[in-house]
Design a protein around this motif. Structure first.
Motif, PDB file in Angstrom:
ATOM      1  N   PHE A  37      53.436  65.128  33.324  1.00 30.46           N
ATOM      2  CA  PHE A  37      53.569  64.208  34.455  1.00 30.46           C
ATOM      3  C   PHE A  37      52.580  63.057  34.336  1.00 30.46           C
ATOM      4  CE2 PHE A  37      49.960  66.673  35.750  1.00 30.46           C
ATOM      5  CZ  PHE A  37      49.228  65.861  36.605  1.00 30.46           C
ATOM      6  N   VAL A  38      52.872  62.015  35.090  1.00 35.94           N
ATOM      7  CA  VAL A  38      51.996  60.850  35.166  1.00 35.94           C
ATOM      8  C   VAL A  38      51.773  60.515  36.638  1.00 35.94           C
ATOM      9  CG1 VAL A  38      51.689  58.399  34.605  1.00 35.94           C
ATOM     10  CG2 VAL A  38      52.880  59.910  32.995  1.00 35.94           C
ATOM     11  N   PRO A  39      50.530  60.550  37.125  1.00 35.22           N
ATOM     12  CA  PRO A  39      50.277  60.075  38.483  1.00 35.22           C
ATOM     13  C   PRO A  39      50.416  58.551  38.520  1.00 35.22           C
ATOM     14  CG  PRO A  39      48.410  61.349  37.599  1.00 35.22           C
ATOM     15  CD  PRO A  39      49.298  61.022  36.459  1.00 35.22           C
ATOM     16  N   VAL A  40      51.142  58.047  39.487  1.00 39.30           N
ATOM     17  CA  VAL A  40      51.305  56.600  39.664  1.00 39.30           C
ATOM     18  C   VAL A  40      50.847  56.263  41.082  1.00 39.30           C
ATOM     19  CG1 VAL A  40      52.902  54.658  39.693  1.00 39.30           C
ATOM     20  CG2 VAL A  40      53.221  56.514  38.039  1.00 39.30           C
ATOM     21  N   VAL A  41      49.853  55.397  41.187  1.00 44.60           N
ATOM     22  CA  VAL A  41      49.261  55.051  42.480  1.00 44.60           C
ATOM     23  C   VAL A  41      49.490  53.576  42.757  1.00 44.60           C
ATOM     24  CG1 VAL A  41      47.155  54.985  43.854  1.00 44.60           C
ATOM     25  CG2 VAL A  41      47.506  56.839  42.209  1.00 44.60           C
ATOM     26  N   ARG A  97      40.383  59.643  39.499  1.00 50.55           N
ATOM     27  CA  ARG A  97      39.278  60.479  39.012  1.00 50.55           C
ATOM     28  C   ARG A  97      39.570  61.961  39.246  1.00 50.55           C
ATOM     29  NH1 ARG A  97      32.915  59.547  40.727  1.00 50.55           N
ATOM     30  NH2 ARG A  97      32.164  61.636  40.208  1.00 50.55           N
ATOM     31  N   ALA A  98      40.140  62.275  40.425  1.00 49.38           N
ATOM     32  CA  ALA A  98      40.485  63.665  40.713  1.00 49.38           C
ATOM     33  C   ALA A  98      41.553  64.182  39.757  1.00 49.38           C
ATOM     34  CB  ALA A  98      40.963  63.790  42.163  1.00 49.38           C
ATOM     35  N   PHE A  99      42.582  63.365  39.472  1.00 54.12           N
ATOM     36  CA  PHE A  99      43.622  63.789  38.538  1.00 54.12           C
ATOM     37  C   PHE A  99      43.045  63.999  37.139  1.00 54.12           C
ATOM     38  CE2 PHE A  99      46.791  62.402  41.672  1.00 54.12           C
ATOM     39  CZ  PHE A  99      47.744  63.386  41.495  1.00 54.12           C
ATOM     40  N   VAL A 149      44.465  63.971  32.830  1.00 54.66           N
ATOM     41  CA  VAL A 149      45.515  62.976  32.620  1.00 54.66           C
ATOM     42  C   VAL A 149      45.037  61.597  33.078  1.00 54.66           C
ATOM     43  CG1 VAL A 149      47.364  64.655  32.882  1.00 54.66           C
ATOM     44  CG2 VAL A 149      46.561  63.398  34.893  1.00 54.66           C
ATOM     45  N   ARG A 150      45.646  60.573  32.524  1.00 52.97           N
ATOM     46  CA  ARG A 150      45.413  59.203  32.944  1.00 52.97           C
ATOM     47  C   ARG A 150      46.344  58.867  34.099  1.00 52.97           C
ATOM     48  NH1 ARG A 150      42.814  56.045  29.136  1.00 52.97           N
ATOM     49  NH2 ARG A 150      43.882  54.148  29.853  1.00 52.97           N
ATOM     50  N   THR A 151      45.890  57.992  34.971  1.00 50.12           N
ATOM     51  CA  THR A 151      46.687  57.547  36.109  1.00 50.12           C
ATOM     52  C   THR A 151      47.113  56.109  35.897  1.00 50.12           C
ATOM     53  OG1 THR A 151      45.616  59.041  37.692  1.00 50.12           O
ATOM     54  CG2 THR A 151      46.613  57.043  38.587  1.00 50.12           C
ATOM     55  N   PRO A 174      58.802  59.182  28.393  1.00 50.56           N
ATOM     56  CA  PRO A 174      59.962  60.085  28.337  1.00 50.56           C
ATOM     57  C   PRO A 174      59.529  61.543  28.426  1.00 50.56           C
ATOM     58  CG  PRO A 174      59.503  59.106  26.178  1.00 50.56           C
ATOM     59  CD  PRO A 174      58.648  58.386  27.157  1.00 50.56           C
ATOM     60  N   GLY A 175      60.309  62.307  29.159  1.00 51.96           N
ATOM     61  CA  GLY A 175      60.003  63.732  29.311  1.00 51.96           C
ATOM     62  C   GLY A 175      58.951  64.025  30.368  1.00 51.96           C
ATOM     63  N   HIS A 176      58.445  62.987  31.051  1.00 55.10           N
ATOM     64  CA  HIS A 176      57.430  63.165  32.086  1.00 55.10           C
ATOM     65  C   HIS A 176      58.033  62.895  33.473  1.00 55.10           C
ATOM     66  CE1 HIS A 176      54.846  62.816  28.601  1.00 55.10           C
ATOM     67  NE2 HIS A 176      53.763  63.039  29.333  1.00 55.10           N
TER      68      HIS A 176
END
Length: 418
Positions: free
Chosen positions: A10-14, A26-28, A34-36, A79-81
């Motif tokens: 997954f990728v966090p998107v803010v 920073r929490a993620f 993972v990178r956000t 892809p795949g995330h």
């Protein structure tokens, strides 16, 4: 090493780029490694030069179609995330919830339906919900925008001056521009209240004005409560923060700047009744104040997200990202293999420099706790992260510290305790 591993990439998107965007990233990173991806109009100083953030500039992101196209490009690049789409201020949370039906299956939205968000984020709606379930809320009156000035005296005649006045619609208020703008205003008499209403109306505000009796006490009487409700609407977790200092810049007044972990025997149980009755899901954040006269905890408002100072929870060892990933990315129980963290008061989260903070903490017990925490080095500053310590990050923290030193010298020279 990250504390958790996700079974689904997954990728966090803010959306945004405010300070809270960085502390969420920073929490993620701390919890999952993972990178956000932060989507913003420009390159905000809070995220500039970060080694844990990919900043995507979308100058026209206020346009729904432009924003949706940008999110699709981010998804295509991974892809795949799954994308976990988040906002750190109300306006972005509302946008995300409103666009839910136009997002494809690659994007997860951890927020309740938009009508529920709008109902409880609105100060009038929240006050009504508190009254319905019997939660303490300051004595409040609402001045509709269409009510003539001649009716204002009658609408507030049973309130005791001075009064606190603020916009009922915080999203609309955030876009206003006028001289002397204050997020929260204090009115000593009827003339000052009417003048404030005229000014806001002249600047284009068309919503109601919330007018409340002021609960006595200074910043240290304030508390912040964060809760997490699962997708069935059951409150699974909540932690209280003891506020030590709030922002006193007129545009930001009331935002917590320094928080220690706190405790209450009633606050979580009280708000659980409200949240479970309305079927809230995901995070919610509340501001409350303890009346020094009798200890009553008065709830002020609900924020449909993690609060701006959510890093107080990260500082105290509570996972922020893991419940979201477990439930909305993996489809599991939010606390499956996730320790909700200890109940402890031995950490401090402070946006302002600690020496500056010490000037404003007057309660003897709080000063003693703060001294112990400081001596033990258990202090979290928002922009100081060992794996993200490039020159731009150090400069960002120095600029932030200088800004707050100047703001307090200008707007709040001495602590107010009454």
């Amino acid at each position: 090493m990250p504390a958790h591993v996700s079974t689904v990439p997954f990728v966090p998107v803010v959306l945004g780029g405010e300070l809270a965007s960085y502390t969420l990233a920073r929490a993620f990173h701390a919890e999952f490694g993972v990178r956000t991806t932060v989507v913003s109009r420009t390159v905000p100083s809070a995220v500039r030069g970060s080694a844990i953030i990919d900043n995507v500039r979308v100058p026209q992101m206020d346009d729904d179609d432009v924003l949706l196209a940008a999110l699709a490009r981010i998804a295509d690049a991974h892809p795949g995330h799954r994308l976990l789409l988040l906002g750190t201020v109300d306006v972005w949370v509302g946008r995300i919830a409103g666009l839910r039906d136009r997002l494809d299956e690659r994007i997860a939205v951890p927020y309740p339906p938009l009508p529920l968000i709008e109902q409880l984020s609105d100060k009038e709606g929240f006050a009504a919900a508190c009254q319905q379930v019997g939660i303490a809320h300051p004595v409040t009156r609402f001045l509709p925008d269409q009510a003539p000035e001649t009716d204002v005296a009658g609408l507030v005649e049973d309130l005791r001056w001075p009064l606190v006045a603020k916009a009922a619609d915080s999203v609309s208020f955030s876009t206003l521009v006028y001289e002397g703008k204050q997020k929260v205003a204090y009115c000593d008499d009827l003339d000052s209240l009417i003048a404030l209403r005229r000014t806001m109306s002249g600047a284009g505000y068309a919503g109601a004005l919330v007018v409340q009796e002021r609960i006595p006490g200074g910043d240290e009487q304030m508390r912040v409560l964060t809760t997490y409700s699962d997708r069935s609407g059951r409150v699974r977790w909540g932690r209280l923060g003891q506020v030590l200092l709030e922002d006193h810049d007129p545009a930001m007044i009331g935002n917590p700047l320094a928080v220690m972990h706190g405790a209450s025997s009633t606050a979580l149980a009280e708000i659980t009744r409200l949240l479970e009755q309305v079927g809230w899901t995901g995070y919610a954040n509340f501001d409350l104040k303890v009346d020094p006269r009798d200890g009553t905890e008065y709830f002020f408002e609900l924020n449909p997200r993690l609060g701006r100072s959510h890093a107080y929870l990260h500082a105290a060892g509570h996972p922020l990202a893991a419940p979201l990933v477990r439930e909305y990315v993996e489809g599991r129980d939010p606390f499956d293999d996730v320790d909700p963290g200890p109940e402890t008061d031995d950490w401090l989260y402070s946006i302002v420099p600690v020496p500056l903070l010490m000037r404003y903490v007057t309660d003897k017990e709080n000063r003693a706790r703060l001294a112990t925490i400081r001596k033990g080095g258990r202090v979290i500053r928002p922009l100081r992260y060992s794996v993200d310590s490039g020159a731009e990050r150090r400069v960002a923290q120095l600029k932030s510290d200088a800004l707050y030193a100047r703001n307090f010298a200008t707007h709040y020279r001495r602590p107010v305790t009454s």
